[in-house]
Design an enzyme around this catalytic site. Sequence first.
Site, short mmCIF file in Angstrom:
data_model
loop_
_atom_site.label_atom_id
_atom_site.label_comp_id
_atom_site.label_asym_id
_atom_site.label_seq_id
_atom_site.Cartn_x
_atom_site.Cartn_y
_atom_site.Cartn_z
N TYR A 55 0.84 -1.19 0.00
CA TYR A 55 0.00 0.00 0.00
C TYR A 55 0.88 1.24 0.00
O TYR A 55 1.58 1.53 0.96
CB TYR A 55 -0.93 0.03 1.21
CG TYR A 55 -1.86 -1.16 1.35
CD1 TYR A 55 -2.21 -1.94 0.25
CD2 TYR A 55 -2.39 -1.50 2.59
CE1 TYR A 55 -3.06 -3.03 0.39
CE2 TYR A 55 -3.25 -2.58 2.73
CZ TYR A 55 -3.58 -3.35 1.64
OH TYR A 55 -4.41 -4.43 1.78
N GLY A 205 -18.23 -3.27 0.01
CA GLY A 205 -18.13 -3.29 -1.45
C GLY A 205 -17.33 -2.13 -2.00
O GLY A 205 -17.71 -1.52 -3.00
N ARG A 206 -16.20 -1.81 -1.33
CA ARG A 206 -15.35 -0.69 -1.74
C ARG A 206 -16.12 0.63 -1.78
O ARG A 206 -15.86 1.50 -2.61
CB ARG A 206 -14.69 -0.98 -3.10
CG ARG A 206 -13.81 -2.21 -3.07
CD ARG A 206 -13.15 -2.48 -4.41
NE ARG A 206 -12.20 -3.59 -4.29
CZ ARG A 206 -12.55 -4.88 -4.35
NH1 ARG A 206 -13.82 -5.20 -4.55
NH2 ARG A 206 -11.65 -5.83 -4.21
N PHE A 208 -19.33 0.95 -2.39
CA PHE A 208 -20.56 0.94 -3.20
C PHE A 208 -21.79 0.70 -2.33
O PHE A 208 -22.86 1.25 -2.60
CB PHE A 208 -20.47 -0.14 -4.29
CG PHE A 208 -21.33 0.15 -5.49
CD1 PHE A 208 -20.78 0.69 -6.64
CD2 PHE A 208 -22.68 -0.11 -5.47
CE1 PHE A 208 -21.57 0.98 -7.75
CE2 PHE A 208 -23.48 0.16 -6.58
CZ PHE A 208 -22.93 0.71 -7.71
#
Length: 327
Positions: A55, A205-206, A208
């Site tokens: 990351y 969901g990232r 969403f």
Amino acid sequence: MQRRRLGQGLEVSAQGLGCMGMSEFYGVGDDAESIATIHEALELGVNFLDTADMYGPFTNERLVGRAIAERRDEVVLATKFGNQRGEDGSYLGVNGRPEYVIAACDASLARLGVEHIDLYYQHRVDRTVPIEETWGAMASLVAAGKVRHLGISEASPTTLERAHAVHPVTAIQSEYSLWTRDPEDGVLDTCRRLGIGFVAYSPLGRGFLTDESANRDAADERDFRKNHPRFVGENRDANLALVARLESIAAGKGVTVAQLALAWVLSRGEDVVPIPGTKRRKWLRENVAASEIILGAEEISALEAAVPRDAVAGERYHERGMSTLNG
């Protein structure tokens, strides 16, 4: 914040904090706000912090290290190796060679500024290296006192069993949410049979599965969701229709869509720990409040009917990312 137990007796907060987006993939970061978010997480009882060497690359571990420098004893610290990247950000592939395992761990310890890592994951399975060789090297890190517990990410049930035979697996970390139910195809059953905990990344969901999903077109160009298969074109439209169903259920319960989605993951079992990622205190507080939501059997059935597994449009990753799953 309640506690949950992963494998090998490792106790963590019922929710963790995914730190990835503080440094990469989700647009521009703000180190000061990110550190404040980590500090507030600790104050709210969220002690399970998740990062990885890739990351940034490498910058997220340094950020987390700065944030916990005076509070190490309060933290269950997890990081990962295996998705190898160069200093310039280039992707060098998946690496599970024993010598790399040792070098990657030493580098992570230095960046984090700690003497040991509480939970060290193999981030992706290297299909060119027998899992026994990778895990033999990982086990040596435990023997050396550099690592307390071992984990693996996005592994198949067979690989999980083979790793566990070399050294007990404390946790598998894989994507799990209302719109990604893959772990139900054998992984969760294997975990429970072997006494392995399950850590759910991207439980929203990232982003969403939130009230903000309809605004995703405004995402920063550095936000990888701009081109994510589930966030674009007809797939996006189909998935927004699913979120609309969740909005109706959430409104009836007086909670947000994100809280409802997190409560569903939390309902999957006391051995399941979601690690929603955020870089802002506002969303952290909303996520933490989801731990107080209790879903009844009928509500759980309604949620799963609102977002059927086969109704979600688009793959979880682009082709390259999909090729590294279920190793």
